[in-house]
Design a protein around this motif. Structure first.
Motif, PDB file in Angstrom:
ATOM      1  N   GLU A 169       0.831  -1.206   0.000  1.00  0.00           N
ATOM      2  CA  GLU A 169       0.000   0.000   0.000  1.00  0.00           C
ATOM      3  C   GLU A 169       0.865   1.255   0.000  1.00  0.00           C
ATOM      4  O   GLU A 169       0.520   2.263  -0.617  1.00  0.00           O
ATOM      5  CB  GLU A 169      -0.949  -0.012   1.196  1.00  0.00           C
ATOM      6  CG  GLU A 169      -2.004  -1.099   1.104  1.00  0.00           C
ATOM      7  CD  GLU A 169      -3.294  -0.749   1.812  1.00  0.00           C
ATOM      8  OE1 GLU A 169      -3.526   0.442   2.092  1.00  0.00           O
ATOM      9  OE2 GLU A 169      -4.081  -1.666   2.072  1.00  0.00           O
ATOM     10  N   SER A 200      -6.751  -1.549   1.150  1.00  0.00           N
ATOM     11  CA  SER A 200      -7.694  -0.677   1.845  1.00  0.00           C
ATOM     12  C   SER A 200      -8.326   0.326   0.879  1.00  0.00           C
ATOM     13  O   SER A 200      -7.955   0.409  -0.294  1.00  0.00           O
ATOM     14  CB  SER A 200      -6.968   0.087   2.952  1.00  0.00           C
ATOM     15  OG  SER A 200      -6.028   0.994   2.384  1.00  0.00           O
ATOM     16  N   LYS A 201      -9.251   1.090   1.392  1.00  0.00           N
ATOM     17  CA  LYS A 201      -9.922   2.110   0.576  1.00  0.00           C
ATOM     18  C   LYS A 201      -8.912   3.112   0.042  1.00  0.00           C
ATOM     19  O   LYS A 201      -8.973   3.518  -1.120  1.00  0.00           O
ATOM     20  CB  LYS A 201     -10.978   2.825   1.425  1.00  0.00           C
ATOM     21  CG  LYS A 201     -11.813   3.851   0.669  1.00  0.00           C
ATOM     22  CD  LYS A 201     -12.863   4.447   1.569  1.00  0.00           C
ATOM     23  CE  LYS A 201     -13.684   5.503   0.847  1.00  0.00           C
ATOM     24  NZ  LYS A 201     -14.516   4.927  -0.222  1.00  0.00           N
ATOM     25  N   ARG A 202      -7.971   3.493   0.906  1.00  0.00           N
ATOM     26  CA  ARG A 202      -6.938   4.439   0.482  1.00  0.00           C
ATOM     27  C   ARG A 202      -6.035   3.800  -0.570  1.00  0.00           C
ATOM     28  O   ARG A 202      -5.674   4.424  -1.565  1.00  0.00           O
ATOM     29  CB  ARG A 202      -6.111   4.871   1.691  1.00  0.00           C
ATOM     30  CG  ARG A 202      -5.024   5.876   1.386  1.00  0.00           C
ATOM     31  CD  ARG A 202      -5.600   7.175   0.871  1.00  0.00           C
ATOM     32  NE  ARG A 202      -4.580   8.049   0.327  1.00  0.00           N
ATOM     33  CZ  ARG A 202      -4.834   9.198  -0.274  1.00  0.00           C
ATOM     34  NH1 ARG A 202      -6.088   9.594  -0.415  1.00  0.00           N
ATOM     35  NH2 ARG A 202      -3.857   9.933  -0.743  1.00  0.00           N
ATOM     36  N   THR A 237      -6.833   1.424  -2.613  1.00  0.00           N
ATOM     37  CA  THR A 237      -7.626   1.301  -3.839  1.00  0.00           C
ATOM     38  C   THR A 237      -7.630   2.610  -4.627  1.00  0.00           C
ATOM     39  O   THR A 237      -7.470   2.620  -5.852  1.00  0.00           O
ATOM     40  CB  THR A 237      -9.081   0.908  -3.504  1.00  0.00           C
ATOM     41  OG1 THR A 237      -9.075  -0.365  -2.855  1.00  0.00           O
ATOM     42  CG2 THR A 237      -9.942   0.847  -4.748  1.00  0.00           C
ATOM     43  N   GLU A 238      -7.791   3.708  -3.919  1.00  0.00           N
ATOM     44  CA  GLU A 238      -7.785   5.019  -4.576  1.00  0.00           C
ATOM     45  C   GLU A 238      -6.444   5.275  -5.260  1.00  0.00           C
ATOM     46  O   GLU A 238      -6.400   5.772  -6.395  1.00  0.00           O
ATOM     47  CB  GLU A 238      -8.062   6.119  -3.552  1.00  0.00           C
ATOM     48  CG  GLU A 238      -8.129   7.506  -4.169  1.00  0.00           C
ATOM     49  CD  GLU A 238      -8.485   8.584  -3.158  1.00  0.00           C
ATOM     50  OE1 GLU A 238      -8.349   9.772  -3.498  1.00  0.00           O
ATOM     51  OE2 GLU A 238      -8.886   8.235  -2.030  1.00  0.00           O
ATOM     52  N   ILE A 283     -15.219  -2.118  -8.111  1.00  0.00           N
ATOM     53  CA  ILE A 283     -14.874  -0.916  -7.332  1.00  0.00           C
ATOM     54  C   ILE A 283     -15.860   0.202  -7.642  1.00  0.00           C
ATOM     55  O   ILE A 283     -16.342   0.900  -6.747  1.00  0.00           O
ATOM     56  CB  ILE A 283     -13.433  -0.467  -7.647  1.00  0.00           C
ATOM     57  CG1 ILE A 283     -12.432  -1.519  -7.166  1.00  0.00           C
ATOM     58  CG2 ILE A 283     -13.130   0.887  -7.004  1.00  0.00           C
ATOM     59  CD1 ILE A 283     -11.017  -1.299  -7.655  1.00  0.00           C
ATOM     60  N   ARG A 286     -19.224  -0.296  -5.868  1.00  0.00           N
ATOM     61  CA  ARG A 286     -19.298  -0.085  -4.412  1.00  0.00           C
ATOM     62  C   ARG A 286     -18.942   1.337  -3.984  1.00  0.00           C
ATOM     63  O   ARG A 286     -19.169   1.720  -2.840  1.00  0.00           O
ATOM     64  CB  ARG A 286     -18.386  -1.076  -3.699  1.00  0.00           C
ATOM     65  CG  ARG A 286     -16.898  -0.823  -3.854  1.00  0.00           C
ATOM     66  CD  ARG A 286     -16.072  -1.932  -3.234  1.00  0.00           C
ATOM     67  NE  ARG A 286     -14.641  -1.607  -3.242  1.00  0.00           N
ATOM     68  CZ  ARG A 286     -13.695  -2.468  -2.927  1.00  0.00           C
ATOM     69  NH1 ARG A 286     -14.010  -3.716  -2.597  1.00  0.00           N
ATOM     70  NH2 ARG A 286     -12.425  -2.105  -2.940  1.00  0.00           N
ATOM     71  N   GLU A 287     -18.381   2.121  -4.906  1.00  0.00           N
ATOM     72  CA  GLU A 287     -18.005   3.484  -4.566  1.00  0.00           C
ATOM     73  C   GLU A 287     -19.202   4.412  -4.679  1.00  0.00           C
ATOM     74  O   GLU A 287     -20.042   4.268  -5.558  1.00  0.00           O
ATOM     75  CB  GLU A 287     -16.890   3.986  -5.501  1.00  0.00           C
ATOM     76  CG  GLU A 287     -15.523   3.411  -5.210  1.00  0.00           C
ATOM     77  CD  GLU A 287     -14.935   3.915  -3.907  1.00  0.00           C
ATOM     78  OE1 GLU A 287     -15.226   5.066  -3.508  1.00  0.00           O
ATOM     79  OE2 GLU A 287     -14.170   3.153  -3.283  1.00  0.00           O
ATOM     80  N   LYS A 290     -14.875   6.852  -8.357  1.00  0.00           N
ATOM     81  CA  LYS A 290     -15.916   6.361  -9.263  1.00  0.00           C
ATOM     82  C   LYS A 290     -15.780   7.003 -10.638  1.00  0.00           C
ATOM     83  O   LYS A 290     -15.953   6.344 -11.673  1.00  0.00           O
ATOM     84  CB  LYS A 290     -17.294   6.652  -8.681  1.00  0.00           C
ATOM     85  CG  LYS A 290     -18.421   6.006  -9.476  1.00  0.00           C
ATOM     86  CD  LYS A 290     -19.718   6.011  -8.696  1.00  0.00           C
ATOM     87  CE  LYS A 290     -20.786   5.211  -9.431  1.00  0.00           C
ATOM     88  NZ  LYS A 290     -22.013   5.065  -8.638  1.00  0.00           N
TER      89      LYS A 290
END
Length: 406
Positions: A288, A325-327, A329-330, A364, A367-368, A374
């Motif tokens: 990450e 994690s979400k971060r 993924t971004e 992704i 779910r965003e 998105k």
């Protein structure tokens, strides 16, 4: 026969304010404060002319035996260590003594004078004991300056440097410490000596010391000027890159990647990292923290070109999608969007499709909520549509609320 052990609490009045040990030969100064003879003699012989506890200037350095306290201590020792049926059990303290302000001053003076590891180790042991101790030393006037001073001196043993870094790492979270360190080192134009000490630890120190030294260094990067000063150290950047290439420890690699991301603010440092193969290094073991560094690199054309030119990078990023994690993924989506949509690299698009990246991007996107991620996913789907000949994406709209299999 096994001797019995007694755990008792020592009355504070029986302790020497300097050594914190039970006094063997209590003597009183003219200020009325009582110390153990050996401790106060060392204090006065080292050139002090003040009472350690009150810091009053002494009109006379004479002291007299405190016979009453001496008798009380002897009686207490006898009653504590001899009981009916016992065989002279050992006397143990119920709790370890806390350091006194006087003792702290003495240790600081010794560290400042000699930088010896023995004194530093005592300080480190005290600081690591509990949160209360860390708050105490952080508030102690001149403490941070003395410890940081060890790292700015020449010809200091590596063990002492490691201990100094360990102490600073323990108190970084205390109020005002990082700001004080930044002012002492980077704002006073003394960073070269400090950074040389950090490089020495990174070259020859233990694994834990390397991790701690990188954390301490990153804590100093509070503003753009501080980040620039750190990134200007050629030796430091070289050893950090070398560690990423050769080291297999995840914690150290994450620490190194984190600080490189933090100081990545100038074109010169970006160019240097790219020239030294940072993209390939990160692609070999993607984490990450690595995704964050790649996302930062992808904000410039030079970085996007380097990412696109590395065959393994896009595939490694796609493999990490839905596993971070979400971060994370971004950051992953940002890198793919930058290379596929801004640079429009066909090789990257093919690698994403080949790694089943379209499906993952759709998940992704599904779910965003509304937001940049998105939007980037929608752009990626459009960009990948032409490459993905086996997918029914011809009429796909980016506002679709479900995933439609072929």
């Amino acid at each position: 026969m096994v001797k019995e052990e007694l755990y008792i609490t020592v009355p504070s009045v029986f302790r020497c304010p300097i050594s914190l040990d039970v006094m063997k030969s209590p003597v009183s100064l003219c200020t009325g404060v009582t110390y153990d003879r050996s401790s106060i003699q060392k204090w006065l012989e080292s050139g002090h002319d003040t009472c350690p506890a009150t810091m009053q200037v002494l009109p006379s350095k004479d002291f007299i035996p405190n016979l009453t306290l001496h008798r009380l201590i002897n009686l207490w020792i006898q009653s504590s260590t001899l009981r009916p049926g016992s065989n002279s059990p050992r006397l143990l303290l119920a709790t370890p003594p806390a350091i006194s302000e006087v003792q702290a001053k003495l240790l600081m003076e010794k560290v400042e004078r000699e930088s010896c590891d023995d004194s530093l180790s005592k300080v480190a042991e005290f600081v690591s004991c509990c949160e209360e101790n860390r708050k105490f030393v952080a508030r102690f006037d001149g403490f941070v300056e003395v410890i940081a001073g060890v790292l700015k001196r020449k010809c200091v043993e590596i063990k002492a440097l490691e201990t100094a870094v360990r102490i600073l790492d323990l108190i970084l979270s205390e109020n005002g410490v990082t700001e004080g360190l930044n002012k002492l080192i980077l704002k006073s134009n003394q960073e070269s000596k400090f950074l040389s000490a950090i490089v020495l630890i990174l070259q020859h120190g233990s694994l834990n010391s390397k991790i701690k030294s990188v954390r301490v260094l990153e804590s100093l990067a509070l503003d753009s000027e501080s980040k620039r000063r750190i990134s200007d150290s050629q030796d430091l950047i070289s050893i950090l890159l070398q560690l990423l290439k050769t080291n297999n420890n995840g914690s150290l690699n994450d620490a190194v990647t984190s600080i490189l991301t933090t100081i990545l603010i100038t074109r010169s440092i970006r160019s240097r990292l790219i020239e030294n193969g940072i993209v390939e290094i990160l692609s070999n073991s993607l984490t990450e923290k690595s995704l964050k560094l790649l996302a930062t690199l992808s904000t410039c054309s030079e970085g996007r070109s380097a990412i696109s030119s590395e065959p393994k990078c896009a595939a490694a990023i796609v493999e990490k999608l839905l596993k971070v994690s979400k971060r994370g993924t971004e950051d992953a989506v940002t890198v793919l969007w930058s290379t596929c949509c801004l640079n429009k690299e066909e090789k990257v698009k093919e690698a994403v499709v080949k790694g089943n990246g379209v499906t993952k991007i759709l998940v992704i996107m599904q779910r965003e909520g509304e937001g940049n991620v998105k939007m980037m996913c929608g752009d990626l789907v459009k960009a990948l549509r032409a490459v993905c000949k086996d997918w029914c994406l011809g009429s796909y709209e980016t506002k679709t609320t479900h995933i439609r299999p072929c």
